[in-house]
Structures are given as C-alpha cells and as structure tokens.
Write an enzyme that holds these catalytic residues in place. Structure first.
Site, PDB file in Angstrom:
ATOM      1  N   GLY A   3      20.281  -8.567  23.715  1.00 38.12           N
ATOM      2  CA  GLY A   3      18.940  -8.105  24.061  1.00 38.12           C
ATOM      3  C   GLY A   3      17.988  -9.284  23.982  1.00 38.12           C
ATOM      4  N   VAL A   4      16.744  -8.974  23.669  1.00 41.02           N
ATOM      5  CA  VAL A   4      15.711 -10.002  23.715  1.00 41.02           C
ATOM      6  C   VAL A   4      15.945 -11.090  22.655  1.00 41.02           C
ATOM      7  N   ILE A   5      16.222 -10.666  21.409  1.00 35.37           N
ATOM      8  CA  ILE A   5      16.406 -11.664  20.345  1.00 35.37           C
ATOM      9  C   ILE A   5      17.696 -12.452  20.586  1.00 35.37           C
TER      10      ILE A   5
ATOM     11  N   HIS B  98      -3.100 -23.774  45.656  1.00 30.76           N
ATOM     12  CA  HIS B  98      -1.925 -24.527  46.122  1.00 30.76           C
ATOM     13  C   HIS B  98      -1.943 -25.922  45.519  1.00 30.76           C
TER      14      HIS B  98
ATOM     15  N   GLY C 151       0.841  -1.200   0.000  1.00 32.22           N
ATOM     16  CA  GLY C 151       0.000   0.000   0.000  1.00 32.22           C
ATOM     17  C   GLY C 151       0.873   1.245   0.000  1.00 32.22           C
TER      18      GLY C 151
ATOM     19  N   ARG D  84      15.837  -2.887  16.170  1.00 32.13           N
ATOM     20  CA  ARG D  84      15.047  -2.826  14.941  1.00 32.13           C
ATOM     21  C   ARG D  84      14.756  -1.376  14.566  1.00 32.13           C
TER      22      ARG D  84
ATOM     23  N   ALA E 159       4.390  -6.821  20.354  1.00 28.62           N
ATOM     24  CA  ALA E 159       3.152  -7.130  19.647  1.00 28.62           C
ATOM     25  C   ALA E 159       1.922  -6.657  20.432  1.00 28.62           C
TER      26      ALA E 159
ATOM     27  N   GLY F  96      24.676  -8.520  20.226  1.00 26.07           N
ATOM     28  CA  GLY F  96      23.534  -7.936  20.933  1.00 26.07           C
ATOM     29  C   GLY F  96      22.914  -8.953  21.879  1.00 26.07           C
TER      30      GLY F  96
HETATM   31  P1  FAD Z   1       4.712  -5.902  12.022  1.00 23.13           P
HETATM   32  O1  FAD Z   1       4.387  -7.117  12.778  1.00 23.13           O
HETATM   33  O2  FAD Z   1       6.112  -5.718  11.564  1.00 23.13           O
HETATM   34  O3  FAD Z   1       3.743  -5.897  10.771  1.00 23.13           O
HETATM   35  C1  FAD Z   1       3.845  -4.954   9.758  1.00 23.13           C
HETATM   36  C2  FAD Z   1       3.206  -5.529   8.501  1.00 23.13           C
HETATM   37  O4  FAD Z   1       3.040  -4.505   7.556  1.00 23.13           O
HETATM   38  C3  FAD Z   1       4.045  -6.602   7.825  1.00 23.13           C
HETATM   39  O5  FAD Z   1       3.219  -7.705   7.479  1.00 23.13           O
HETATM   40  C4  FAD Z   1       4.564  -5.927   6.566  1.00 23.13           C
HETATM   41  O6  FAD Z   1       4.739  -6.807   5.486  1.00 23.13           O
HETATM   42  C5  FAD Z   1       3.419  -4.979   6.288  1.00 23.13           C
HETATM   43  N1  FAD Z   1       3.782  -3.802   5.484  1.00 23.13           N
HETATM   44  C6  FAD Z   1       4.804  -2.946   5.682  1.00 23.13           C
HETATM   45  N2  FAD Z   1       4.746  -1.947   4.787  1.00 23.13           N
HETATM   46  C7  FAD Z   1       3.671  -2.187   4.015  1.00 23.13           C
HETATM   47  C8  FAD Z   1       3.067  -1.508   2.923  1.00 23.13           C
HETATM   48  N3  FAD Z   1       3.555  -0.348   2.461  1.00 23.13           N
HETATM   49  N4  FAD Z   1       1.970  -2.062   2.370  1.00 23.13           N
HETATM   50  C9  FAD Z   1       1.446  -3.224   2.829  1.00 23.13           C
HETATM   51  N5  FAD Z   1       1.967  -3.897   3.854  1.00 23.13           N
HETATM   52  C10 FAD Z   1       3.061  -3.368   4.436  1.00 23.13           C
HETATM   53  N6  FAD Z   1       6.895  -9.030  20.579  1.00 23.13           N
HETATM   54  C11 FAD Z   1       6.216  -9.514  21.637  1.00 23.13           C
HETATM   55  O7  FAD Z   1       5.356  -8.822  22.179  1.00 23.13           O
HETATM   56  N7  FAD Z   1       6.442 -10.785  22.096  1.00 23.13           N
HETATM   57  C12 FAD Z   1       7.383 -11.584  21.560  1.00 23.13           C
HETATM   58  O8  FAD Z   1       7.569 -12.716  21.998  1.00 23.13           O
HETATM   59  C13 FAD Z   1       8.118 -11.104  20.458  1.00 23.13           C
HETATM   60  N8  FAD Z   1       9.037 -11.873  19.867  1.00 23.13           N
HETATM   61  C14 FAD Z   1       9.734 -11.391  18.798  1.00 23.13           C
HETATM   62  C15 FAD Z   1      10.717 -12.188  18.233  1.00 23.13           C
HETATM   63  C16 FAD Z   1      11.448 -11.729  17.164  1.00 23.13           C
HETATM   64  C17 FAD Z   1      12.507 -12.610  16.565  1.00 23.13           C
HETATM   65  C18 FAD Z   1      11.163 -10.439  16.625  1.00 23.13           C
HETATM   66  C19 FAD Z   1      11.910  -9.923  15.447  1.00 23.13           C
HETATM   67  C20 FAD Z   1      10.199  -9.629  17.184  1.00 23.13           C
HETATM   68  C21 FAD Z   1       9.471 -10.099  18.284  1.00 23.13           C
HETATM   69  N9  FAD Z   1       8.507  -9.317  18.901  1.00 23.13           N
HETATM   70  C22 FAD Z   1       7.828  -9.793  19.991  1.00 23.13           C
HETATM   71  C23 FAD Z   1       8.185  -7.962  18.413  1.00 23.13           C
HETATM   72  C24 FAD Z   1       6.914  -8.002  17.547  1.00 23.13           C
HETATM   73  O9  FAD Z   1       7.106  -8.919  16.492  1.00 23.13           O
HETATM   74  C25 FAD Z   1       6.599  -6.632  17.009  1.00 23.13           C
HETATM   75  O10 FAD Z   1       6.553  -5.700  18.064  1.00 23.13           O
HETATM   76  C26 FAD Z   1       5.265  -6.625  16.291  1.00 23.13           C
HETATM   77  O11 FAD Z   1       5.257  -7.538  15.220  1.00 23.13           O
HETATM   78  C27 FAD Z   1       4.917  -5.238  15.779  1.00 23.13           C
HETATM   79  O12 FAD Z   1       3.679  -5.280  15.144  1.00 23.13           O
HETATM   80  P2  FAD Z   1       3.310  -4.251  13.976  1.00 23.13           P
HETATM   81  O13 FAD Z   1       1.933  -4.589  13.572  1.00 23.13           O
HETATM   82  O14 FAD Z   1       3.616  -2.878  14.413  1.00 23.13           O
HETATM   83  O15 FAD Z   1       4.333  -4.568  12.802  1.00 23.13           O
HETATM   84  P1  NAI Z   2      17.181  -5.173  21.816  1.00 23.86           P
HETATM   85  O1  NAI Z   2      17.041  -3.705  21.806  1.00 23.86           O
HETATM   86  O2  NAI Z   2      16.377  -5.983  22.740  1.00 23.86           O
HETATM   87  O3  NAI Z   2      18.708  -5.558  22.085  1.00 23.86           O
HETATM   88  C1  NAI Z   2      19.742  -5.085  21.283  1.00 23.86           C
HETATM   89  C2  NAI Z   2      21.046  -5.235  22.056  1.00 23.86           C
HETATM   90  O4  NAI Z   2      22.102  -5.033  21.158  1.00 23.86           O
HETATM   91  C3  NAI Z   2      21.191  -4.229  23.180  1.00 23.86           C
HETATM   92  O5  NAI Z   2      21.583  -4.882  24.347  1.00 23.86           O
HETATM   93  C4  NAI Z   2      22.254  -3.280  22.656  1.00 23.86           C
HETATM   94  O6  NAI Z   2      23.039  -2.713  23.674  1.00 23.86           O
HETATM   95  C5  NAI Z   2      23.064  -4.203  21.780  1.00 23.86           C
HETATM   96  N1  NAI Z   2      23.788  -3.533  20.709  1.00 23.86           N
HETATM   97  C6  NAI Z   2      23.350  -2.553  19.892  1.00 23.86           C
HETATM   98  N2  NAI Z   2      24.306  -2.223  18.988  1.00 23.86           N
HETATM   99  C7  NAI Z   2      25.363  -3.029  19.241  1.00 23.86           C
HETATM  100  C8  NAI Z   2      26.639  -3.180  18.643  1.00 23.86           C
HETATM  101  N3  NAI Z   2      27.011  -2.451  17.584  1.00 23.86           N
HETATM  102  N4  NAI Z   2      27.480  -4.087  19.164  1.00 23.86           N
HETATM  103  C9  NAI Z   2      27.128  -4.846  20.225  1.00 23.86           C
HETATM  104  N5  NAI Z   2      25.925  -4.742  20.831  1.00 23.86           N
HETATM  105  C10 NAI Z   2      25.057  -3.854  20.341  1.00 23.86           C
HETATM  106  O7  NAI Z   2      16.966  -5.604  20.283  1.00 23.86           O
HETATM  107  P2  NAI Z   2      16.728  -7.026  19.614  1.00 23.86           P
HETATM  108  O8  NAI Z   2      17.166  -8.125  20.517  1.00 23.86           O
HETATM  109  O9  NAI Z   2      17.300  -6.916  18.260  1.00 23.86           O
HETATM  110  O10 NAI Z   2      15.162  -7.098  19.505  1.00 23.86           O
HETATM  111  C11 NAI Z   2      14.459  -6.040  18.874  1.00 23.86           C
HETATM  112  C12 NAI Z   2      13.155  -5.823  19.542  1.00 23.86           C
HETATM  113  O11 NAI Z   2      12.241  -6.860  19.184  1.00 23.86           O
HETATM  114  C13 NAI Z   2      13.200  -5.876  21.064  1.00 23.86           C
HETATM  115  O12 NAI Z   2      13.618  -4.672  21.632  1.00 23.86           O
HETATM  116  C14 NAI Z   2      11.780  -6.150  21.384  1.00 23.86           C
HETATM  117  O13 NAI Z   2      11.065  -4.949  21.344  1.00 23.86           O
HETATM  118  C15 NAI Z   2      11.343  -7.058  20.247  1.00 23.86           C
HETATM  119  N6  NAI Z   2      11.392  -8.445  20.693  1.00 23.86           N
HETATM  120  C16 NAI Z   2      10.592  -8.834  21.716  1.00 23.86           C
HETATM  121  C17 NAI Z   2      10.620 -10.112  22.195  1.00 23.86           C
HETATM  122  C18 NAI Z   2       9.777 -10.467  23.354  1.00 23.86           C
HETATM  123  O14 NAI Z   2       8.910  -9.684  23.708  1.00 23.86           O
HETATM  124  N7  NAI Z   2       9.967 -11.627  23.978  1.00 23.86           N
HETATM  125  C19 NAI Z   2      11.476 -11.133  21.600  1.00 23.86           C
HETATM  126  C20 NAI Z   2      12.318 -10.617  20.554  1.00 23.86           C
HETATM  127  C21 NAI Z   2      12.250  -9.323  20.114  1.00 23.86           C
END
Ligand code: FAD
Ligand code: NAI
Length: 475
Positions: free
Chosen positions: A192-194, A454, A122, A282, A330, A190
């Site tokens: 962090g969470v991922i 419990h 879009g 991200r 999410a 990194g």
């Molecule tokens: P997105 O989920 O990124 O969705 C955006 C959508 O828009 C996509 O489908 C994309 O294709 C579409 N789009 C983009 N531009 C356009 C366009 N111009 N036209 C049409 N479509 C388009 N969060 C949690 O809360 N719990 C977790 O356990 C968790 N685990 C994660 C694990 C990983 C490995 C990663 C990377 C992220 C994780 N997150 C988690 C973060 C979570 O995935 C995001 O915060 C969430 O998906 C954000 O939702 P959103 O709808 O903003 O964007």
């Molecule tokens: P993050 O922000 O959680 O962690 C990134 C880490 O990388 C930080 O500790 C930061 O200090 C480090 N870093 C940044 N630049 C660096 C560099 N040049 N060299 C070394 N370390 C560096 O980001 P991540 O893990 O990529 O996840 C992105 C986001 O996705 C999260 O912040 C979270 O919002 C979402 N997510 C949520 C999950 C959940 O809710 N369980 C699971 C996975 C992702």
C-alpha cells in the site's frame, strides 16, 4: 480544581491541532491535550503525521531521491559524481530536525492563537453540568472541563497477528523511519502507501527490497491504467513486488528475520532479510481515552462512531481524523477539524469526501481525485476518457523525467470532470488543479480552455483535458 474551557481537543495531530486553532480563531477558550513525547521527554505535537508519518517520510524520500539522482541521473546532465556516499546518521538527523521544526511550529501556533496546550494523556472522567471532565496525566496531573470535546486521537500501525513490532527487526512505520544502516535485504508486507514509500526510500539507498502483497491486484484503489504504469516503473527500478501471497510464519533471530509465505501459484516460499517492515494498514486509536467512562460508542474496528458531520453518540462530543471512518489522510483530518470547530460556532462547516486528493510520494508520484475508470464502469456511468503522456511534455523532457501520464474522466453528456489520475513527476502538486476544478464542478473543456504556463508539467493536465474531446495539440 479543574480549569474550564469552551472546547477541549484531545490529540494534537493534524485533526486536533487544526481544530483547536480554528476554534480559537472563532473566539472560543480552547485547550489541546497531546501526549506525544520527543526523545528528551518534551512535547512533540503534530501526531503521527509530524512525528512518524507524512513529514519524516517525505524528508527521507527527498534525501534518498537526491542520492538516486546523483548515482543514476546526474551523468545525463554532464555532471560526474563518482563515489557518491550516503551518511545515514546525517540523513536521519536531518529528518529529525525537520520534525522538530514542525513540532515547534505547532507550539508557536498554539501561543499565537491563545490555545492552552497540555502535555499528557487525556482521559474522560465523567459528564457533569459544566461539560465533560478530562483528566490530563503527564509530568503533572490536571483536570480540565470542556463544554465541547473534540477527540482526535489518531491511529496506530496494525501488526501481523502474533508478530508484535520490536522496532529493531520487525518494524512499523516508526522503526522504518529510523533504521540506522542500509539493510542489505529488506522485506515489506503490504504494497500500500507505506510499503511503496518506505520500500522506495531503502531501495534507492541500496537495499534489496521485496514487498509481499496479499491481494492479487496492485494498488486496487488506484485507476487500473495508472497503477499498471506505476508498476512498470517500479519493476524497472528493481523494487520487487509479489502479489497474491499468503504470509505464514515470521521468525526473528540474531541474524534478522525469516518470512515464510505461499506465492500466487500456491508454492511455499521463504525470504530471509535483515529487517521486516509491516505496512498492512492502521487501526483507530482510543487507548487511554477511557471512552467507557462516558459511554462513547465505538464500532467493531475500534473507530469512534460518528455521523456525516463528526458528531459522536454523545451530545457535545465530536471526533475527527484517523480515529473515525473515512480515509486516513492528514488533510482529511484537518478538514474535519475545521468543519467541527465551525459547526460548534453555529456555522456550516463542510467536507466534500468526493474531492479529497490522494498522493503516493514514490517516483513516479501517483495522485488522484474522484472516481477511477473501474468505478465508473462498475456503476454503469457514461463517461469519456482522455490521457496525455509526459513523454510529449516539453518541461518533463527538460527535467529528464517523462514517465507516466495525466488521465481525465468526464461525464459523457455534461463533460463534468468525474476523476483525474496522474502518475508522473510532481503529480502531488499537479493534482491540486484537478481538485479545484472538481470543487467548482468544472467540465473537461473548462480546463482545456484555460491558459497554462509554458513550459510546465501542468500543460499535460490541459492536454489530457483536451484529449477527452480527442483534440490534443501536442500528441
Ligand atoms: P494523529 O496524527 O495520529 O494524531 C493523534 C495524536 O493524538 C497523537 O499525537 C497522539 O499522541 C495523540 N493522542 C492519542 N490519544 C491521546 C490521549 N488519550 N490523550 C492525549 N493525546 C492523545 N497522510 C497524508 O495525508 N499524507 C501523507 O503523506 C501521509 N504520510 C504518512 C506516512 C506514514 C508513514 C504514516 C504512518 C501515515 C501517513 N499519513 C499521511 C497519514 C497521516 O499521518 C494521518 O492520516 C494523520 O496523522 C491523522 O491525523 P489525526 O490527527 O487524526 O491523528
Ligand atoms: P494501506 O491500506 O495503504 O496498504 C496496506 C496493504 O497491505 C494493502 O495493499 C493490503 O492489501 C495489504 N495487506 C493487508 N494485510 C496483509 C497481509 N496479511 N499480508 C499481505 N498484505 C496485506 O496501509 P499502509 O500502507 O499501512 O498505510 C496506512 C495508511 O496510512 C494508508 O492507507 C494511508 O491512509 C496513510 N498513509 C498515507 C500516505 C500518503 O498519503 N502519501 C503515506 C503513508 C500512509
């Protein structure tokens, strides 16, 4: 000829698809446009979360945890499991099935709620009397018009400068979720969470995993006491985490990847590995949205600028989820999507940023809501703290998982709960009680006086609340 809608949602991730459903429930004529493609080129709504985020990562965490239990914990229960093997292709296949079930579920929900789904990208064309014109470019070209637009285009993985993802050797979360064989050596940048979730998956499956973290503190956003406890557990598992490093040159070759870095002591180091996962945060995604065509304002990070209620710089255009400020979660995206749909309907949608829970799905799990002890100290708050270890919880002992604790932080005067922090088994589920309590402005005593089943892990929550008043019953 364009199709006219009351509300057009661009992006079908958790922010977008939930906004579309809520808007349809409120009686609007709604379209949702999403461009994600499955392997066959078909629609795969659900965004990052469903396709390469929350859902697939939890599927792999579950599979790898089963494998780890079979190898290391079954024996404690008197179960002998020798020669335990992992079929990676099957594990990845199961994960893909789980993803597809979620994609199909969203398509079903669109039908059920009469949301018109468009598969394609879009892009803004122009603003007109009838609203905003959006071009949909996919298998076919279509033009739709929406009086109200909700942008929910999500985020993309950030790459190291000069080191693009090839998804073969240098992986983002996308490639990290479809590695075809257990890498002997895996480096992640990194912690962090991922980094922690993906590092845990591949360590459990047998990789030698090192995580290189730039900051000198481990999980700086987490309560210090909880982060320390988690680090102890990860060290014991053999997850190597090096803090305070400066990553230098990354070289890829036929044999894998070599990462040069300076350690916390300033010494030059280098690590060779089969794969590198870069998990350094991200970036908001507006690629292809053609925001300039309508003058939609972005900030210096590329995020769409919104006010506290997700209004953008343009009348009738809203933005939610990862593409705007705030935590990239999410459930935060979903809450914003619902709130925006309700605001469009003239209701008072609300998202309470103080009670958004965080969960890291490692083992032990880490979950929290509200302020950390270091934040309370920094703002000079008068607070009381109470902790209860899972070691003293009967259910945790029966489960064979007594790592960690529940920690309560409450106002010293009013006893209102200011933060709850958990590291331990099922922290992801336990945190929900704390979120409810904080939404209702409960005191620690409120939780301490509530009857908890419990034996259950939730008794540790009650005991931690009792600990605020120094009157635990089982410790
Ligand atoms: P997105 O989920 O990124 O969705 C955006 C959508 O828009 C996509 O489908 C994309 O294709 C579409 N789009 C983009 N531009 C356009 C366009 N111009 N036209 C049409 N479509 C388009 N969060 C949690 O809360 N719990 C977790 O356990 C968790 N685990 C994660 C694990 C990983 C490995 C990663 C990377 C992220 C994780 N997150 C988690 C973060 C979570 O995935 C995001 O915060 C969430 O998906 C954000 O939702 P959103 O709808 O903003 O964007
Ligand atoms: P993050 O922000 O959680 O962690 C990134 C880490 O990388 C930080 O500790 C930061 O200090 C480090 N870093 C940044 N630049 C660096 C560099 N040049 N060299 C070394 N370390 C560096 O980001 P991540 O893990 O990529 O996840 C992105 C986001 O996705 C999260 O912040 C979270 O919002 C979402 N997510 C949520 C999950 C959940 O809710 N369980 C699971 C996975 C992702």
């Amino acid at each position: 000829m364009s199709q006219a809608f009351d509300v057009v949602v661009i992006g079908g991730g958790p922010g977008g698809y939930i906004a579309a459903i809520r808007a349809a429930q409120l009686g609007f004529k709604v379209a949702c446009i999403d461009e994600w493609k499955n392997a066959a080129g078909g629609p795969a709504p659900g965004g990052t979360c469903t396709n390469i985020g929350c859902i697939p990562s939890k599927a792999l965490l579950q599979s790898s945890e089963h494998f780890d239990h079979a190898n290391h914990h079954f024996a404690d229960h008197g179960i002998s499991a020798t020669n335990v093997k992992i079929d990676i292709a099957r594990m990845i296949g199961r994960k893909d099935t789980v993803v597809k079930q979620n994609n199909d579920g969203i398509l079903y929900l669109f039908k059920k709620n009469k949301v018109s789904f468009f598969h394609g990208r879009g892009s803004f064309v122009k603003a007109s009397e009838a609203g905003y014109e959006i071009q949909v470019s996919g298998a076919t070209e279509e033009l739709v018009t929406g009086q109200q637009i909700i942008v929910a285009t999500g985020s993309n993985a950030r790459a190291l400068p000069g080191v693009p993802f090839d998804e073969e050797t240098v992986l983002s979360n996308d490639g990290a979720l479809r590695i075809g064989a257990v890498p002997k050596k895996l480096v992640l940048i990194g912690s962090g969470v991922i980094g922690l979730e993906m590092g845990s998956v591949w360590r459990r499956l047998g990789s030698d995993v090192t995580i290189l973290e730039g900051l000198p503190t481990f999980l700086g956003a987490v309560d210090e006491q909880i982060a320390k406890e988690a680090k102890k557990a990860f060290d014991k598992q053999g997850l190597k985490i090096e803090l305070g490093v400066k990553v230098g040159e990354v070289k890829t070759g036929k044999k894998g990847v070599s990462v040069a870095y300076t350690n916390a002591k300033g010494e030059a180091q280098s690590l060779d590995a089969d794969k590198l996962i870069v998990s350094i945060g991200r970036v908001p995604n507006t690629i292809g949205l053609n925001a300039e065509a309508v003058g939609l304002q972005l900030d210096e990070r590329g995020a769409i600028v919104v006010d506290a209620e997700c209004r953008t710089s343009l009348k009738g255009v809203w933005a939610v989820g990862d593409v705007v400020r705030g935590p990239m979660l999410a459930h935060k995206a979903e809450e914003e999507g619902v709130a925006v749909a309700e605001r469009i309907a003239g209701q008072h949608g609300h998202v309470n940023f103080n009670t958004i829970p965080w969960v890291i799905y490692t083992s032990p799990e880490i979950a929290w809501v509200g302020e950390t002890e270091q934040q309370l100290k920094a703002r000079g708050a008068a607070y009381k703290a109470g902790t209860f270890p899972f070691l003293a919880n009967g259910r945790a002992r029966a489960l064979g998982d007594t790592t960690g604790m529940v920690k309560f932080l409450a106002d010293a005067v009013t006893d209102e709960i200011l933060g709850v922090h958990i590291v331990g088994p099922m922290a992801s589920e336990l945190i929900a009680e704390a979120v409810v309590a904080m939404e209702f402005k409960a005191s620690a005593e409120d939780i301490a006086r509530i009857c908890h089943a419990h034996p259950s892990l939730s008794e540790a929550t009650k005991e931690a609340a009792l600990a605020v008043d120094k009157r635990t019953l089982n410790f």
